[in-house]
Design a protein around this motif. Structure first.
Motif, PDB file in Angstrom:
ATOM      1  N   ARG A  89     -82.055   9.803  84.359  1.00 47.12           N
ATOM      2  CA  ARG A  89     -81.621   9.311  83.138  1.00 47.12           C
ATOM      3  C   ARG A  89     -80.105   9.117  83.556  1.00 47.12           C
ATOM      4  O   ARG A  89     -79.498   9.523  84.297  1.00 47.12           O
ATOM      5  N   PHE A 115     -95.647   3.034  87.175  1.00 41.30           N
ATOM      6  CA  PHE A 115     -94.450   4.101  86.679  1.00 41.30           C
ATOM      7  C   PHE A 115     -94.660   3.843  85.082  1.00 41.30           C
ATOM      8  O   PHE A 115     -93.652   3.652  84.436  1.00 41.30           O
ATOM      9  N   THR A 116     -95.732   4.051  84.756  1.00 41.36           N
ATOM     10  CA  THR A 116     -95.613   3.881  83.034  1.00 41.36           C
ATOM     11  C   THR A 116     -94.708   4.665  82.325  1.00 41.36           C
ATOM     12  O   THR A 116     -94.333   4.396  81.102  1.00 41.36           O
ATOM     13  N   ASP A 117     -94.405   5.945  82.815  1.00 38.56           N
ATOM     14  CA  ASP A 117     -93.510   6.627  82.017  1.00 38.56           C
ATOM     15  C   ASP A 117     -92.064   6.605  82.482  1.00 38.56           C
ATOM     16  O   ASP A 117     -91.252   7.352  82.421  1.00 38.56           O
ATOM     17  N   ASP A 118     -91.854   5.284  83.138  1.00 37.72           N
ATOM     18  CA  ASP A 118     -90.324   5.226  83.466  1.00 37.72           C
ATOM     19  C   ASP A 118     -89.662   4.621  82.423  1.00 37.72           C
ATOM     20  O   ASP A 118     -89.902   3.434  81.872  1.00 37.72           O
ATOM     21  N   PRO A 119     -88.506   5.128  82.133  1.00 37.87           N
ATOM     22  CA  PRO A 119     -87.599   5.034  80.655  1.00 37.87           C
ATOM     23  C   PRO A 119     -87.103   3.561  81.107  1.00 37.87           C
ATOM     24  O   PRO A 119     -86.157   3.170  80.406  1.00 37.87           O
ATOM     25  N   ASN A 130     -97.597  -0.846  86.145  1.00 34.50           N
ATOM     26  CA  ASN A 130     -98.475   0.166  85.471  1.00 34.50           C
ATOM     27  C   ASN A 130     -98.059   1.516  86.281  1.00 34.50           C
ATOM     28  O   ASN A 130     -98.451   2.600  85.799  1.00 34.50           O
TER      29      ASN A 130
END
Ligand code: 6CS
Ligand code: FE
Length: 305
Positions: A169, A11-15, A9
């Motif tokens: 990215r 790095f919840t914004d980890d794509p 959790n």
């Protein structure tokens, strides 16, 4: 809550999560391969652009003239025999026999390789494909000496650069310029075509100072056998053979590796990793401090003009 679940959790914004407690998997790529707008003049043909987009790599023969190649080969030998460099942090030796495996940051250490890294024949292609100004995220001379050059196990560079360097990215690519004959028999680069369209989530977690082991032999951040089999069943395996002075360019997320070299023929190449300025590294997506500057440009990010 399980420790690993807490880590997941963080790095919840980890794509592109990997090595953080979530189960290994194959997920779809969330980024384009070719960013270049069709409107501007492309240094590649339409066929080359399609091949790069679909397969994830290109081999460009005879990009450099014989006298240029000779100068690069001379510089490669000079760097390898430079006593000051032998104990430098940039120099990585082979496990077990002390032969020089890699010298990092050659774009900064050597005037000859610095000039090559800014050569329009390379940067023009990188700028077009990434549709941005570019900088060198990493450069290295991989010597893979005869008889004792060791393998590089299958991996996606982006998985490491995302998790350990914080590259956000998939907007980077590697250009490998061949400095010796890259035969089928002397440990040349092996690629899994089309593997860049998926991202392989790896198991385990990033050890402290992982680079001290991984640059000699990478065992964490490597895809599971079943996922490698799945990708190879679809795309096969290509061994990129090429004469000296050729360029092999491949997407940051294309899975590749190379075998040990037990032949008398060294397989030496110089790599430049071009990253889009808009994709500059941030904080690592793992609970470890950023890797040193010689492996990942962080303090000196400036576009190649
Ligand atoms: O960790 C890295 O950045 C390096 N490791 C490999 C096996 N390929 C990319 C890069 O040189
Ligand atoms: Fe690699």
């Amino acid at each position: 809550m399980k420790q690993s679940a807490i880590r997941a959790n963080e790095f919840t914004d980890d794509p592109y999560p990997s090595r953080n407690g979530i189960p290994p998997a194959i997920i779809e790529r969330k980024d384009p391969v070719v960013y270049g707008a069709n409107s501007t003049a492309s240094p590649l043909t339409q066929t080359q652009l399609e091949q790069y987009r679909e397969q994830g790599f290109l081999v460009l023969e005879n990009l450099f003239r014989d006298n240029e190649i000779a100068a690069l080969q001379q510089e490669m030998v000079k760097l390898r025999t430079d006593p000051q460099l032998h104990n430098a942090e940039e120099t990585i030796t082979e496990a077990g026999n002390g032969e020089v495996r890699t010298i990092f940051r050659v774009h900064a250490l050597s005037g000859v390789f610095s000039k090559l890294s800014a050569d329009e024949r390379l940067t023009g292609i990188a700028r077009y494909l990434l549709d941005d100004q570019v900088y060198i995220h990493q450069s290295r001379l991989n010597y893979k000496p005869g008889f004792r050059g060791k393998e590089f196990y299958w991996h996606s560079d982006f998985e490491t650069w995302h998790v350990e360097d914080g590259m956000p990215r998939m907007r980077a690519l590697s250009m490998l310029i061949t400095l010796t004959e890259n035969y089928a028999c002397n440990g040349s680069l092996m690629l899994i075509p089309q593997s860049h369209h998926q991202y392989v989530v790896c198991d385990g977690e990033t050890p402290e100072n992982h680079f001290k082991a991984s640059l000699k032999k990478q065992e964490i951040g490597t895809p599971e056998d079943k996922f490698l089999e799945q990708l190879v069943n679809r795309g096969g395996i290509i061994t990129a053979t090429a004469k000296p002075g050729s360029v092999i360019l491949f997407d940051c997320n294309l899975i590749h590796g190379s075998n040990s070299n037990i032949t008398p023929h060294p397989r030496s190449n110089v790599f430049f990793v071009y990253n889009a300025i808009s994709n500059a590294v941030t904080e690592p997506f793992c609970n470890r401090p950023p890797r040193p500057e010689y492996i990942c440009t962080r303090r000196n990010i400036r576009p190649i003009d």
